[in-house]
Design an enzyme around this catalytic site. Sequence first.
Site, PDB file in Angstrom:
ATOM      1  N   GLY A 294       0.855  -1.189   0.000  1.00 35.81           N
ATOM      2  CA  GLY A 294       0.000   0.000   0.000  1.00 35.81           C
ATOM      3  C   GLY A 294       0.886   1.233   0.000  1.00 35.81           C
ATOM      4  O   GLY A 294       1.645   1.450   0.947  1.00 35.81           O
TER       5      GLY A 294
ATOM      6  N   PHE B  51      -0.787   7.399   1.660  1.00 36.42           N
ATOM      7  CA  PHE B  51      -0.088   8.307   2.579  1.00 36.42           C
ATOM      8  C   PHE B  51       0.622   7.549   3.695  1.00 36.42           C
ATOM      9  O   PHE B  51       1.769   7.834   4.024  1.00 36.42           O
ATOM     10  CB  PHE B  51      -1.083   9.310   3.172  1.00 36.42           C
TER      11      PHE B  51
ATOM     12  N   ASP C 290       1.787  -1.333  -4.552  1.00 35.38           N
ATOM     13  CA  ASP C 290       0.412  -0.813  -4.613  1.00 35.38           C
ATOM     14  C   ASP C 290      -0.233  -1.368  -5.876  1.00 35.38           C
ATOM     15  O   ASP C 290       0.464  -1.842  -6.783  1.00 35.38           O
ATOM     16  CB  ASP C 290       0.389   0.728  -4.657  1.00 35.38           C
TER      17      ASP C 290
ATOM     18  N   ARG D 181     -13.870   3.876  12.407  1.00 34.70           N
ATOM     19  CA  ARG D 181     -12.974   2.888  11.779  1.00 34.70           C
ATOM     20  C   ARG D 181     -13.763   1.645  11.385  1.00 34.70           C
ATOM     21  O   ARG D 181     -13.459   0.992  10.403  1.00 34.70           O
ATOM     22  CB  ARG D 181     -11.844   2.505  12.742  1.00 34.70           C
TER      23      ARG D 181
ATOM     24  N   VAL E 262      -1.656  -2.341   9.788  1.00 38.51           N
ATOM     25  CA  VAL E 262      -2.073  -0.999  10.230  1.00 38.51           C
ATOM     26  C   VAL E 262      -3.431  -0.621   9.647  1.00 38.51           C
ATOM     27  O   VAL E 262      -4.022   0.376  10.057  1.00 38.51           O
ATOM     28  CB  VAL E 262      -1.038   0.097   9.886  1.00 38.51           C
TER      29      VAL E 262
ATOM     30  N   ASN F 270      -7.334  -0.318   8.942  1.00 45.40           N
ATOM     31  CA  ASN F 270      -8.423  -0.251   9.916  1.00 45.40           C
ATOM     32  C   ASN F 270      -9.677  -0.974   9.458  1.00 45.40           C
ATOM     33  O   ASN F 270      -9.876  -1.119   8.254  1.00 45.40           O
ATOM     34  CB  ASN F 270      -8.758   1.231  10.179  1.00 45.40           C
TER      35      ASN F 270
ATOM     36  N   ARG G 262      -0.006   9.996  20.954  1.00 42.60           N
ATOM     37  CA  ARG G 262      -1.002  11.079  20.978  1.00 42.60           C
ATOM     38  C   ARG G 262      -1.260  11.531  22.415  1.00 42.60           C
ATOM     39  O   ARG G 262      -1.293  12.724  22.708  1.00 42.60           O
ATOM     40  CB  ARG G 262      -2.303  10.585  20.326  1.00 42.60           C
TER      41      ARG G 262
ATOM     42  N   HIS H 117      -8.099  -0.208  19.282  1.00 42.04           N
ATOM     43  CA  HIS H 117      -7.789   1.040  18.579  1.00 42.04           C
ATOM     44  C   HIS H 117      -9.132   1.591  18.105  1.00 42.04           C
ATOM     45  O   HIS H 117      -9.441   1.598  16.936  1.00 42.04           O
ATOM     46  CB  HIS H 117      -6.881   0.732  17.397  1.00 42.04           C
TER      47      HIS H 117
HETATM   48  N1  APR Z   1      -2.935  -4.084  -2.587  1.00 48.22           N
HETATM   49  C1  APR Z   1      -2.078  -3.046  -2.457  1.00 48.22           C
HETATM   50  N2  APR Z   1      -2.479  -1.784  -2.251  1.00 48.22           N
HETATM   51  C2  APR Z   1      -3.793  -1.544  -2.198  1.00 48.22           C
HETATM   52  C3  APR Z   1      -4.761  -2.575  -2.329  1.00 48.22           C
HETATM   53  C4  APR Z   1      -4.269  -3.893  -2.536  1.00 48.22           C
HETATM   54  N3  APR Z   1      -5.099  -4.928  -2.684  1.00 48.22           N
HETATM   55  N4  APR Z   1      -5.982  -2.010  -2.215  1.00 48.22           N
HETATM   56  C5  APR Z   1      -5.808  -0.698  -2.008  1.00 48.22           C
HETATM   57  N5  APR Z   1      -4.489  -0.395  -2.010  1.00 48.22           N
HETATM   58  C6  APR Z   1      -3.834   0.892  -1.858  1.00 48.22           C
HETATM   59  C7  APR Z   1      -4.534   2.036  -2.569  1.00 48.22           C
HETATM   60  O1  APR Z   1      -4.327   1.997  -3.970  1.00 48.22           O
HETATM   61  C8  APR Z   1      -3.907   3.253  -1.908  1.00 48.22           C
HETATM   62  O2  APR Z   1      -2.764   3.726  -2.601  1.00 48.22           O
HETATM   63  O3  APR Z   1      -3.815   1.311  -0.507  1.00 48.22           O
HETATM   64  C9  APR Z   1      -3.493   2.706  -0.515  1.00 48.22           C
HETATM   65  C10 APR Z   1      -4.220   3.386   0.626  1.00 48.22           C
HETATM   66  O4  APR Z   1      -3.746   4.672   0.679  1.00 48.22           O
HETATM   67  P1  APR Z   1      -4.571   5.930   1.196  1.00 48.22           P
HETATM   68  O5  APR Z   1      -5.908   5.953   0.531  1.00 48.22           O
HETATM   69  O6  APR Z   1      -3.695   7.122   1.099  1.00 48.22           O
HETATM   70  O7  APR Z   1      -4.858   5.565   2.747  1.00 48.22           O
HETATM   71  P2  APR Z   1      -3.803   5.696   3.967  1.00 48.22           P
HETATM   72  O8  APR Z   1      -3.951   7.010   4.624  1.00 48.22           O
HETATM   73  O9  APR Z   1      -2.461   5.285   3.489  1.00 48.22           O
HETATM   74  O10 APR Z   1      -4.399   4.610   4.982  1.00 48.22           O
HETATM   75  C11 APR Z   1      -4.257   3.229   4.732  1.00 48.22           C
HETATM   76  O11 APR Z   1      -4.264   2.733   7.103  1.00 48.22           O
HETATM   77  O12 APR Z   1      -4.701   4.085   8.959  1.00 48.22           O
HETATM   78  C12 APR Z   1      -5.220   3.130   8.067  1.00 48.22           C
HETATM   79  O13 APR Z   1      -7.552   3.665   8.042  1.00 48.22           O
HETATM   80  C13 APR Z   1      -6.376   3.691   7.285  1.00 48.22           C
HETATM   81  O14 APR Z   1      -7.113   1.598   6.422  1.00 48.22           O
HETATM   82  C14 APR Z   1      -6.396   2.771   6.099  1.00 48.22           C
HETATM   83  C15 APR Z   1      -4.915   2.448   5.871  1.00 48.22           C
END
Ligand code: APR
Length: 325
Positions: free
Chosen positions: A18, A21, A43, A104, A134, A136, A167, A191
């Site tokens: 992933g 962010f 990703d 969440r 990590v 949620n 935090r 959490h």
């Molecule tokens: N395999 C790899 N990456 C994936 C998949 C998958 N099957 N499905 C989704 N993604 C990627 C998305 O393409 C995206 O780039 O996961 C990434 C998620 O990134 P953001 O939308 O920026 O979310 P982020 O803030 O990184 O949070 C990710 O962590 O804190 C938790 O609640 C939050 O569940 C969320 C996770």
Amino acid sequence: MASNAADRPRAGKITVVGAGFYGSTTAQRLAEYDIFDTVVLTDIIEGKPEGLALDLNQSRSIEGFETKVVGVTTTPEGGGYEAIAGSDIVIITAGLPRKPGMSRMDLLEVNAKIVRGVSENIAKHAPNAVVIVVSNPLDEMTALAQIATGFPRHRVLGQAGVLDTARFTHFVAEALGVPVKSVKTLTLGSHGDTMVPVPSQCTVDGRPLSELLSPEKIEELVVRTRNGGAEVVALLKTGSAYYAPSAAAARMARAIALDTREVLPVCAWVDGEYGISGVYLGVQAELGAGGVRSIVQTPLTDSELAALREAAEAVRAKQADVAGM
Ligand code: APR
């Protein structure tokens, strides 16, 4: 600086699944630690992990680290996963983040599908890895990752407590006008709504927090800690927090990679501790090679123990649900 960095021992491979962010900032922190040979970032968005890896690698001479970042596009069916082979640690950040007003738990179904698929691919291609979850809702996704990988429970853990305590520590330091390093706090439980801040274990320069703040003020900070993620989500409007979360996940990975045996609050499998069994729950654990080396029980007041048991029952029910997802 760069020549000193080149002489430093670094070893092993760590994967961040992933490249959103949370994942990209985690990869950055891991690379800047300069303790790994390779950080793999994946990703499903074509080109995104490759682009971020190239960008991160181009920062190496400025920041003075030699770790190489490798970006790989994967498919949900498992294409590209060969790149994670041999990973010592895999951090799962794939999944949707919250939008303002969401809990969440609202992410449960959609993220369960993602985390199950990712976990099955990890089991296939990195069967000896320690997995840090990590995504949620955290406690449920950690339980699901263990079920879907089939890994021993000590090799699957979740990140929550390091973030929640960070935090809490920040809020206490701000309230008292002291450096964060003077403050020690602890949160256990889930959490989520049943997070259990443990004021009896909180100190400022070794003095009990209860001697420095009124019970009302402590409760106010506890509530703000419990809502710490939602407060950031409401301000950002799109997406959720990632600077403190990525610091927390990277810190856990470092403890495991360097076998530091640090005691950190994490989401780990509890089997008898505190009179609680058979559930993933936020507790203190000794981290080192192989993941969770032991659960460390903390002395709790009666009300803190009751709250922890209540949290365990709340997440137990949900964790049973994810088994079939
Ligand atoms: N395999 C790899 N990456 C994936 C998949 C998958 N099957 N499905 C989704 N993604 C990627 C998305 O393409 C995206 O780039 O996961 C990434 C998620 O990134 P953001 O939308 O920026 O979310 P982020 O803030 O990184 O949070 C990710 O962590 O804190 C938790 O609640 C939050 O569940 C969320 C996770």
